[in-house]
Motif scaffolding. Sequence first.
Motif, mmCIF file in Angstrom:
data_model
loop_
_atom_site.group_PDB
_atom_site.id
_atom_site.type_symbol
_atom_site.label_atom_id
_atom_site.label_comp_id
_atom_site.label_asym_id
_atom_site.label_seq_id
_atom_site.Cartn_x
_atom_site.Cartn_y
_atom_site.Cartn_z
ATOM 1 N N GLY A 27 24.663 20.006 40.810
ATOM 2 C CA GLY A 27 25.779 19.813 41.748
ATOM 3 C C GLY A 27 27.061 20.285 41.124
ATOM 4 N N PRO A 28 27.736 19.398 40.360
ATOM 5 C CA PRO A 28 29.038 19.772 39.822
ATOM 6 C C PRO A 28 28.942 20.807 38.706
ATOM 7 C CG PRO A 28 28.681 17.387 39.702
ATOM 8 C CD PRO A 28 27.383 18.018 40.058
ATOM 9 N N LEU A 29 29.827 21.764 38.713
ATOM 10 C CA LEU A 29 30.073 22.657 37.568
ATOM 11 C C LEU A 29 28.810 23.290 36.987
ATOM 12 C CD1 LEU A 29 32.663 20.328 35.725
ATOM 13 C CD2 LEU A 29 33.118 22.067 37.466
ATOM 14 N N CYS A 30 27.873 23.669 37.853
ATOM 15 C CA CYS A 30 26.649 24.331 37.355
ATOM 16 C C CYS A 30 26.211 25.443 38.299
ATOM 17 C CB CYS A 30 25.532 23.321 37.129
ATOM 18 S SG CYS A 30 25.067 22.365 38.575
ATOM 19 N N VAL A 31 27.199 26.084 38.924
ATOM 20 C CA VAL A 31 26.906 27.152 39.896
ATOM 21 C C VAL A 31 26.898 28.521 39.208
ATOM 22 C CG1 VAL A 31 27.725 28.334 41.983
ATOM 23 C CG2 VAL A 31 27.909 25.843 41.813
ATOM 24 N N THR A 32 27.934 28.784 38.389
ATOM 25 C CA THR A 32 28.123 30.131 37.846
ATOM 26 C C THR A 32 27.574 30.245 36.422
ATOM 27 O OG1 THR A 32 30.263 29.575 36.878
ATOM 28 C CG2 THR A 32 30.272 30.338 39.167
ATOM 29 N N THR A 33 27.420 31.492 35.947
ATOM 30 C CA THR A 33 26.966 31.719 34.565
ATOM 31 C C THR A 33 27.894 31.025 33.593
ATOM 32 O OG1 THR A 33 26.226 33.895 35.227
ATOM 33 C CG2 THR A 33 26.373 33.503 32.878
ATOM 34 N N GLN A 34 29.196 31.167 33.817
ATOM 35 C CA GLN A 34 30.189 30.574 32.915
ATOM 36 C C GLN A 34 30.028 29.054 32.838
ATOM 37 O OE1 GLN A 34 34.168 31.216 34.310
ATOM 38 N NE2 GLN A 34 35.052 31.075 32.259
ATOM 39 N N GLU A 35 29.868 28.420 33.992
ATOM 40 C CA GLU A 35 29.692 26.962 34.013
ATOM 41 C C GLU A 35 28.398 26.557 33.300
ATOM 42 O OE1 GLU A 35 32.045 25.876 38.177
ATOM 43 O OE2 GLU A 35 29.907 26.335 38.231
ATOM 44 N N LEU A 36 27.337 27.302 33.548
ATOM 45 C CA LEU A 36 26.047 26.964 32.939
ATOM 46 C C LEU A 36 26.092 27.178 31.422
ATOM 47 C CD1 LEU A 36 23.896 28.513 35.784
ATOM 48 C CD2 LEU A 36 23.841 26.104 35.119
#
Length: 319
Positions: A27-36
């Motif tokens: 859910g939170p903060l795990c959408v983009t490559t950078q976030e992951l």
Amino acid sequence: MDVRDFIDISTEVAGLQLEYPVFNASGPLCVTTQELRAIGESYSGAILSKSCTLVPRSGNPEPRYKEFGDERNSINSMGLPNLGYREYVEILPALKSYGKPVIASVSGLTQEDSLTIVRSFNNTGIDAVELNLSCPNVPGKPQIGYDFEASKNLVKGAVKVSGLPLGVKLPPFFDISHIKEMAEILNSSGVKFVTCINSPGNGLVVDVDTESTLIHPRGGFGGIGGPCIKPFGLANVRKFREFLNPEISIIGAGGITSGSDIFEYLLCGADAVQVGTHFMNNGTSVFQNLVYELVKLIMDKGYKSIQDFKGNLRITEAT
Ligand code: RRO
């Protein structure tokens, strides 16, 4: 200082080794490559991606996430914003370089979509799939986890096509008979782990000053997160532990903001926990803080590892 010098807080989920028993909720903060990647660099025990659909989605209109109350609870109606499964098939395998389990969350809008997506992660080198049966926020799409027959068909189909350990993310149940019925379905379906709970859906938060809802989509209705949902998370973990086959791992989620909260979930029988709202509100530093707090608490209590107390919740004596 390495906390592992003091105590062993490693755990196993679905046969996967986690150095720390806490990681991000999908859910939170795990959408983009950078976030992951930021999750990979943190003390998170695993990397879990945002639930993905067949095609990319921008999600529901803003405002769609708001905090409320002194304890920093949340209401969201994100509406499954994600890059589309093909991107995650590309992005996720490279995250194995962080040396921790990488898990893809899948939330097709139809059964056929879900099976296509689950199949696509076979042979990518990632470790597991979490099939989301509980998104509360897609207009016109009821949460499948509350439809036992549909859940059974989907989960059995997904286990069949998946070459990876497959788990399910469940909505909260508020009647023990529902937990028993879902556990029986899962016991005969081949799932390797169960994550409970997703945010209780269709809550409503009102702003008295503006006399309006806090968020816009779906008339202001959304999933509720944060400390106010913890008692339901604990109860679902505790009862699923009672009804599920012992070889099915349980990941607890709901309202975790401290090491003590994690301890409670482990005491109720969770093998690991996920953090949603607290991570969204504070970023990746929460994982280190939570790990340190948990280590301190376990040491103060004189335990040497999670195995020493996991599932050992006592019922208070009658007076
Ligand atoms: O994206 C969302 O609106 C969302 C999802 Br998929 C979910 O599983 N749980 C949630 O609270 N929000």
